[in-house]
Design a protein around this motif. Structure first.
Motif, PDB file in Angstrom:
ATOM      1  N   GLU A   1      27.651  62.933  37.070  1.00 11.98           N
ATOM      2  CA  GLU A   1      27.629  64.237  36.413  1.00 11.98           C
ATOM      3  C   GLU A   1      27.555  65.386  37.408  1.00 11.98           C
ATOM      4  OE1 GLU A   1      25.477  63.026  32.176  1.00 11.98           O
ATOM      5  OE2 GLU A   1      24.287  63.833  33.823  1.00 11.98           O
ATOM      6  N   ALA A   2      26.548  65.383  38.261  1.00 10.65           N
ATOM      7  CA  ALA A   2      26.365  66.499  39.191  1.00 10.65           C
ATOM      8  C   ALA A   2      27.545  66.643  40.163  1.00 10.65           C
ATOM      9  CB  ALA A   2      25.052  66.340  39.944  1.00 10.65           C
ATOM     10  N   PRO A   3      28.003  65.560  40.813  1.00  5.99           N
ATOM     11  CA  PRO A   3      29.156  65.706  41.710  1.00  5.99           C
ATOM     12  C   PRO A   3      30.407  66.206  40.994  1.00  5.99           C
ATOM     13  CG  PRO A   3      28.038  63.636  42.138  1.00  5.99           C
ATOM     14  CD  PRO A   3      27.434  64.188  40.893  1.00  5.99           C
ATOM     15  N   SER A   4      30.596  65.794  39.734  1.00  5.26           N
ATOM     16  CA  SER A   4      31.773  66.246  38.980  1.00  5.26           C
ATOM     17  C   SER A   4      31.691  67.742  38.692  1.00  5.26           C
ATOM     18  CB  SER A   4      31.887  65.464  37.663  1.00  5.26           C
ATOM     19  OG  SER A   4      32.048  64.092  37.900  1.00  5.26           O
ATOM     20  N   ILE A   5      30.512  68.194  38.287  1.00  2.00           N
ATOM     21  CA  ILE A   5      30.326  69.622  38.014  1.00  2.00           C
ATOM     22  C   ILE A   5      30.484  70.417  39.303  1.00  2.00           C
ATOM     23  CG2 ILE A   5      28.617  71.353  37.329  1.00  2.00           C
ATOM     24  CD1 ILE A   5      27.573  69.350  35.294  1.00  2.00           C
ATOM     25  N   LYS A   6      29.947  69.897  40.385  1.00  2.00           N
ATOM     26  CA  LYS A   6      30.076  70.557  41.692  1.00  2.00           C
ATOM     27  C   LYS A   6      31.550  70.705  42.065  1.00  2.00           C
ATOM     28  CE  LYS A   6      28.368  70.045  46.464  1.00  2.00           C
ATOM     29  NZ  LYS A   6      29.637  69.983  47.213  1.00  2.00           N
ATOM     30  N   TRP A   7      32.317  69.651  41.882  1.00  2.00           N
ATOM     31  CA  TRP A   7      33.740  69.668  42.229  1.00  2.00           C
ATOM     32  C   TRP A   7      34.498  70.672  41.364  1.00  2.00           C
ATOM     33  CZ3 TRP A   7      38.166  68.363  39.410  1.00  2.00           C
ATOM     34  CH2 TRP A   7      39.340  68.289  40.148  1.00  2.00           C
ATOM     35  N   LEU A   8      34.208  70.682  40.067  1.00  2.00           N
ATOM     36  CA  LEU A   8      34.886  71.618  39.163  1.00  2.00           C
ATOM     37  C   LEU A   8      34.593  73.066  39.538  1.00  2.00           C
ATOM     38  CD1 LEU A   8      34.493  70.046  35.605  1.00  2.00           C
ATOM     39  CD2 LEU A   8      36.632  70.613  36.760  1.00  2.00           C
TER      40      LEU A   8
END
Length: 266
Positions: free
Chosen positions: A37-44
């Motif tokens: 979740e966190a890495p995906s939000i960071k990437w977006l």
């Protein structure tokens, strides 16, 4: 057609697969969706140029757990820049961009607290390298951000400069429970990092009292937040991971709290 004469019947291929079951065995590591979740939000947030995606992503930031080993330095700077883009030349938020400014402010404060915990006891210029964090939050505070966010911002400024702020964050009677719950999640950082002053202590007591005496029954999350806040206020030692977790388990936390109290008594 080339190769038709040598083609194997489909049924025969299936028989081979059934006989050699190891061919169908896939050794896939079980990865929790929480770990993504966190890495995906960071990437977006770092890659998207779509304003709607940025807004939706910023709103998700406070909803997930941010591991202490995930570097969010670039995100802090980016969220500060996005907020600045919502402000006019007079330093006031453009009315049509209030939602975006509020989402960025909430995300920025949420990530900032985790960064302070990660780098404790050193806390300097996390948001913009050449400027103090208190100055950045003070500009946001003065920029006309909505009243409910101002209480959290004021509390965050206390975190940046715990010994130099002469006034206390105030919780108005009209302050919604959603803001109080957010404060109950953030205030433990002040105590764990040794940045709690008398103003923060008074605020913590007010938040706990208001949340637990609310006309509507408190959720398990609120009870968990208040319990953890009470723990750190009496200087009970806690693991840093217990501070950043969003999905605290209330009954386990309360059991842990009383077990620690018993140890202190013994």
């Amino acid at each position: 057609m080339v190769g038709d004469s040598e083609a194997q019947p489909l049924d025969q291929d299936l028989d081979v697969l059934v006989e050699e079951k190891s061919i169908l065995t896939l050794d896939l590591r079980d990865i929790s969706t929480k770990d993504l979740e966190a890495p995906s939000i960071k990437w977006l947030l770092e890659t998207s140029t779509d304003p709607e995606v940025v807004l939706a992503t910023a709103k998700l930031v406070p909803q997930v757990e941010w591991p202490l080993d995930l570097d969010v330095s670039d995100m802090l700077h980016q969220l500060s820049d996005i907020f600045t883009s919502c402000v006019d030349v007079q330093g006031n938020i453009v009315p049509s961009l209030e939602e975006k400014a509020s989402a960025c402010t909430t995300a920025l404060t949420h990530l900032y607290y985790g960064r302070v915990l990660q780098a404790h006891p050193r806390c300097d210029n996390f948001i913009v390298g050449e400027r103090g964090d208190a100055d950045v939050f003070w500009e946001i505070f003065r920029g006309g951000i909505c009243t409910t966010d101002r209480t959290v911002l004021h509390t965050t400024i206390n975190l940046c400069s715990p010994n130099s702020l002469p006034y206390a964050p105030l919780v108005s009677e009209a302050c919604p429970d959603s803001v109080l719950e957010r404060l109950s999640h953030l205030l433990p950082y002040h105590f764990v990092t040794g940045r709690a002053n008398t103003h923060i202590e008074d605020l913590a007591i007010t938040v706990i009292s208001n949340l637990l005496s609310s006309p509507s029954p408190p959720s398990t999350q609120i009870i968990a937040n208040c319990t953890l806040l009470a723990c750190v206020m009496v200087r009970t030692q806690v693991d840093k991971k217990d501070i950043i977790r969003i999905d605290k388990r209330c009954h386990r936390l309360i059991w842990w709290f009383f077990s620690m109290i018993n140890k202190e008594i013994m």
